[in-house]
Scaffold this motif. Structure first.
Motif, PDB file in Angstrom:
ATOM      1  N   TYR A  45       0.818  -1.209   0.000  1.00 24.97           N
ATOM      2  CA  TYR A  45       0.000   0.000   0.000  1.00 24.97           C
ATOM      3  C   TYR A  45       0.855   1.263   0.000  1.00 24.97           C
ATOM      4  O   TYR A  45       1.912   1.300   0.616  1.00 24.97           O
ATOM      5  CB  TYR A  45      -0.893   0.034   1.247  1.00 24.97           C
ATOM      6  N   ALA A  49      -2.816   5.156   1.854  1.00 20.89           N
ATOM      7  CA  ALA A  49      -3.871   4.314   1.268  1.00 20.89           C
ATOM      8  C   ALA A  49      -5.018   4.116   2.253  1.00 20.89           C
ATOM      9  O   ALA A  49      -4.877   4.304   3.464  1.00 20.89           O
ATOM     10  CB  ALA A  49      -3.288   2.964   0.862  1.00 20.89           C
ATOM     11  N   GLU A 108      -9.775  -3.065  -6.068  1.00 15.91           N
ATOM     12  CA  GLU A 108      -8.674  -2.244  -5.591  1.00 15.91           C
ATOM     13  C   GLU A 108      -8.273  -1.239  -6.667  1.00 15.91           C
ATOM     14  O   GLU A 108      -8.432  -1.501  -7.845  1.00 15.91           O
ATOM     15  CB  GLU A 108      -7.439  -3.103  -5.260  1.00 15.91           C
ATOM     16  N   TRP A 120      -1.215  -0.380  -3.996  1.00 22.11           N
ATOM     17  CA  TRP A 120      -2.631  -0.075  -3.821  1.00 22.11           C
ATOM     18  C   TRP A 120      -2.803   1.263  -3.119  1.00 22.11           C
ATOM     19  O   TRP A 120      -2.072   1.588  -2.189  1.00 22.11           O
ATOM     20  CB  TRP A 120      -3.310  -1.146  -2.988  1.00 22.11           C
ATOM     21  N   ASP A 123      -8.446  -0.140  -1.252  1.00 26.88           N
ATOM     22  CA  ASP A 123      -8.665  -1.579  -1.246  1.00 26.88           C
ATOM     23  C   ASP A 123     -10.017  -1.881  -0.582  1.00 26.88           C
ATOM     24  O   ASP A 123     -10.225  -1.575   0.585  1.00 26.88           O
ATOM     25  CB  ASP A 123      -7.528  -2.266  -0.478  1.00 26.88           C
TER      26      ASP A 123
END
Length: 129
Positions: A45, A49, A108, A120, A123
């Protein structure tokens, strides 16, 4: 991202294989979760995120995402790979999705990083099919 966050991210990323394609993230998630690798999960991530897990909750940023995955890994789940769908890529953004073995669908958003790897940024791991 602050300079300190970038250094921490870079140090963590060097300890784990980087995602060169958006769908690598899903594969790495399964591998790292099954290995109990919380640091490896967080490394998937971007620092700011957002993770919608457990259902009904939002975890924003590495510290909160780490807390979620510490609890998740403590339960020692054994995850099976689902059916990953082809990513929908536009520029430096990609929408990834997977149909899990229980029929739920994940969604995602990944972003291409300056070094060409993917992380990401959002998510949503549990969407009912």
């Amino acid at each position: 991202m602050t300079h300190e966050e970038a250094l921490t991210h870079r140090e963590t990323a060097t300890q784990h294989e980087a995602a060169t394609e958006p769908n690598d993230l899903g594969r790495y998630f399964i591998e790292r979760a099954n290995a109990g690798d919380v640091d490896g999960l967080v490394a998937l991530y971007e620092p700011d995120a957002v993770l919608a897990f457990p259902p009904g909750s939002l975890a924003t940023g590495h510290a909160r995402i780490r807390q979620v995955y510490e609890q998740f890994v403590a339960a020692a789940p054994v995850l099976e790979p689902g059916r990953q769908h082809p990513p929908l890529i536009t520029g430096d953004l990609a929408l990834t999705a997977c149909t899990l073995t229980n029929g739920e669908i994940t969604a995602e958003i990944a972003r291409r990083q300056p070094d060409g790897s993917w992380l990401w940024v959002a998510d949503q791991p549990a969407i009912t099919s």
